[in-house]
Enzyme design. Structure first.
Site, PDB file in Angstrom:
ATOM      1  N   SER A 172       0.830  -1.198   0.000  1.00  0.00           N
ATOM      2  CA  SER A 172       0.000   0.000   0.000  1.00  0.00           C
ATOM      3  C   SER A 172       0.871   1.258   0.000  1.00  0.00           C
ATOM      4  O   SER A 172       1.636   1.460  -0.934  1.00  0.00           O
ATOM      5  CB  SER A 172      -0.951  -0.052   1.204  1.00  0.00           C
ATOM      6  OG  SER A 172      -1.999   0.869   1.083  1.00  0.00           O
ATOM      7  N   ASP A 224      -0.729  -4.813  -3.508  1.00  0.00           N
ATOM      8  CA  ASP A 224      -2.090  -4.278  -3.512  1.00  0.00           C
ATOM      9  C   ASP A 224      -2.170  -2.755  -3.553  1.00  0.00           C
ATOM     10  O   ASP A 224      -2.858  -2.143  -2.725  1.00  0.00           O
ATOM     11  CB  ASP A 224      -2.874  -4.809  -2.313  1.00  0.00           C
ATOM     12  CG  ASP A 224      -4.368  -4.894  -2.623  1.00  0.00           C
ATOM     13  OD1 ASP A 224      -4.719  -5.304  -3.736  1.00  0.00           O
ATOM     14  OD2 ASP A 224      -5.183  -4.522  -1.755  1.00  0.00           O
ATOM     15  N   HIS A 263      -6.904  -6.569   1.908  1.00  0.00           N
ATOM     16  CA  HIS A 263      -5.888  -5.612   1.478  1.00  0.00           C
ATOM     17  C   HIS A 263      -4.501  -5.946   2.027  1.00  0.00           C
ATOM     18  O   HIS A 263      -3.498  -5.797   1.325  1.00  0.00           O
ATOM     19  CB  HIS A 263      -6.313  -4.215   1.935  1.00  0.00           C
ATOM     20  CG  HIS A 263      -5.346  -3.132   1.593  1.00  0.00           C
ATOM     21  ND1 HIS A 263      -4.836  -2.955   0.319  1.00  0.00           N
ATOM     22  CD2 HIS A 263      -4.792  -2.162   2.370  1.00  0.00           C
ATOM     23  CE1 HIS A 263      -4.016  -1.907   0.306  1.00  0.00           C
ATOM     24  NE2 HIS A 263      -3.967  -1.425   1.543  1.00  0.00           N
TER      25      HIS A 263
END
Length: 325
Positions: free
Chosen positions: A130, A155, A282
Site C-alpha cells: 500500500s 495491492d 488488502h
C-alpha cells in the site's frame, strides 16, 4: 497533557485467549534501532535470517514492520528479512512524525539502508504494501540503490488508490477511537477492520497502538488523519514510475483489482509479472503469509538473486568450463 506509554509494556505477560497478543520474536530474530546522523531520527527495524539476499519490507499506512512477521518467519531460512517501522509508525521516532511526504519517506529508506550496510550493501529486493508499496516504487525509480535486484508491490494501483482517497477520512473516522484492551483491538481488527488472519493480527496489532495512561485505554499510534496533505503524493504517477524501475518486478493484487491503461499495456509487453490472490483482503502479507512467502522465494530463485547480486547460470557455466590459468 495526556500521557502515553508503549504498548509493549502491557503485553509481556502470557496470554491464552483467542485474541490475546503474540510476541514478534516467534518470527523475527531480533530488533534494532538505526539512528540517522545529524538528525536524531531513530528508525526501528525487525530482522530475520542470516544468509541470502535482503528482502527489505515497507508496511502500509497505519501498520508497522511487524505486519510482515509471519511472512518473515516463513522466508528466513533462505533469505534475510528486514522490516522497517516507517516514520510516525511503530517504534520509530523522528523530529516530525506527521511528515509522511513521499520524498521524506523515500529518503528515510535510503538513510536507513546506508546506515545499516554502508558500502557493503547486499543484494536488495524491496517489498512494499500500500503506502509502503508507493515508497518502494519511488525508491526503485530514483536508482540510488545500486544493489537493488527486485521490486515487489502489494495491492496498490495508482488509479484505484487515488480514487479511494476521497473516502479515506470517513474510513479513519469510522474506526473505534479507543479500546479497553489490546485483545479488544485485535478482535475488532479481524471482525470489523482490515485483517483476516487472527494469528497475524495477534502479532501485529499491538504495534499499531499506544496506551493512554490518563484515560486508561489504547488508541491508534499513527494519526493518519493529520497527514492528508501527503496522500496524493504517494500515488500520483505511480504506474509510470513502477514500469520505469529497471529491475524485475511483481505486482501482487488482492481480488480483481483493475489495472490502469499504463499497467495494462506494460503487462501485455511483459514488463512485470502480475499475481492475483483471491483469498485475501488488502493486507496480503498478513492474511496469506504462506502464499506471499512462496511468491517471494520463487522470485528470488527464478531471477537467480543471491546476497552478492544476480548470478546468471550461463555465465557461471562458462566460468566453470574455462581452463584454469
Amino acid at each position: 497533557m495526556e500521557s502515553f506509554t508503549s504498548v509493549s509494556a502491557y503485553t509481556t505477560q502470557s496470554h491464552s485467549g483467542r485474541y490475546s497478543p503474540l510476541p514478534w520474536k516467534d518470527y523475527f530474530d531480533e530488533e534494532r534501532d538505526v539512528v540517522i546522523p545529524n538528525s536524531g531520527d531513530k528508525f526501528h527495524l525487525y530482522l530475520a535470517g542470516s544468509e541470502g539476499a535482503v528482502i527489505f519490507c515497507l508496511h502500509g499506512g497505519g501498520y508497522s514492520g511487524v505486519s510482515f512477521a509471519l511472512t518473515a518467519g516463513l522466508m528466513k531460512h533462505k533469505v534475510r528479512v528486514v522490516a522497517m517501522d516507517l516514520r510516525g509508525h511503530g517504534d520509530s521516532e523522528t523530529s516530525n512524525d506527521v511528515d509522511l511526504s513521499i520524498e521524506t519517506l523515500s529518503n528515510d529508506v535510503f538513510n536507513v539502508i546506508d546506515e545499516l550496510y554502508g558500502s557493503s550493501t547486499p543484494a536488495l529486493v524491496l517489498v512494499g504494501h500500500s503506502m509502503g508499496g508507493a515508497v518502494a516504487v519511488h525508491c526503485a525509480a530514483k536508482k540510488r540503490l545500486h544493489t537493488l535486484t527486485g521490486l515487489i508491490v502489494l495491492d496498490v494501483v495508482e488509479g484505484t488508490a487515488l480514487a479511494s482517497l476521497a473516502f479515506m477520512q470517513s474510513f479513519l473516522s469510522s474506526r473505534p477511537s479507543s479500546f479497553p484492551s489490546v485483545e479488544k483491538a485485535i478482535e475488532w481488527s479481524v471482525k470489523g477492520g482490515s485483517l483476516r488472519n487472527i494469528d497475524s493480527a495477534r502479532v501485529s496489532v499491538a504495534s499499531t497502538l499506544k496506551y493512554n495512561e490518563q484515560k486508561q485505554c489504547y488508541t491508534w499510534l499513527t494519526p493518519l488523519e493529520k497527514t492528508e496533505t501527503h496522500w496524493q503524493g504517494w500515488y500520483k504517477g505511480l504506474s509510470d514510475l513502477f514500469l520505469s524501475s529497471p529491475v524485475p518486478k511483481i505486482l501482487i493484487l488482492a481480488g480483481t483489482e483493475r489495472l490502469d491503461r499504463a499497467l495494462t499495456i506494460g503487462q501485455m509487453q511483459g514488463k512485470f509479472q502480475m499475481v492475483v490472490l483471491r483469498n485475501t483482503g488488502h493486507a496480503i502479507q498478513e492474511d496469506v503469509p504462506d502464499e506471499l512467502a512462496k511468491i517471494v522465494l520463487n522470485f528470488i530463485e527464478r531471477n537467480c538473486i543471491t546476497a552478492s547480486g544476480v548470478k546468471i547460470p550461463a555465465v557461471l557455466r562458462a566460468a566453470q568450463l574455462r581452463p584454469q590459468e
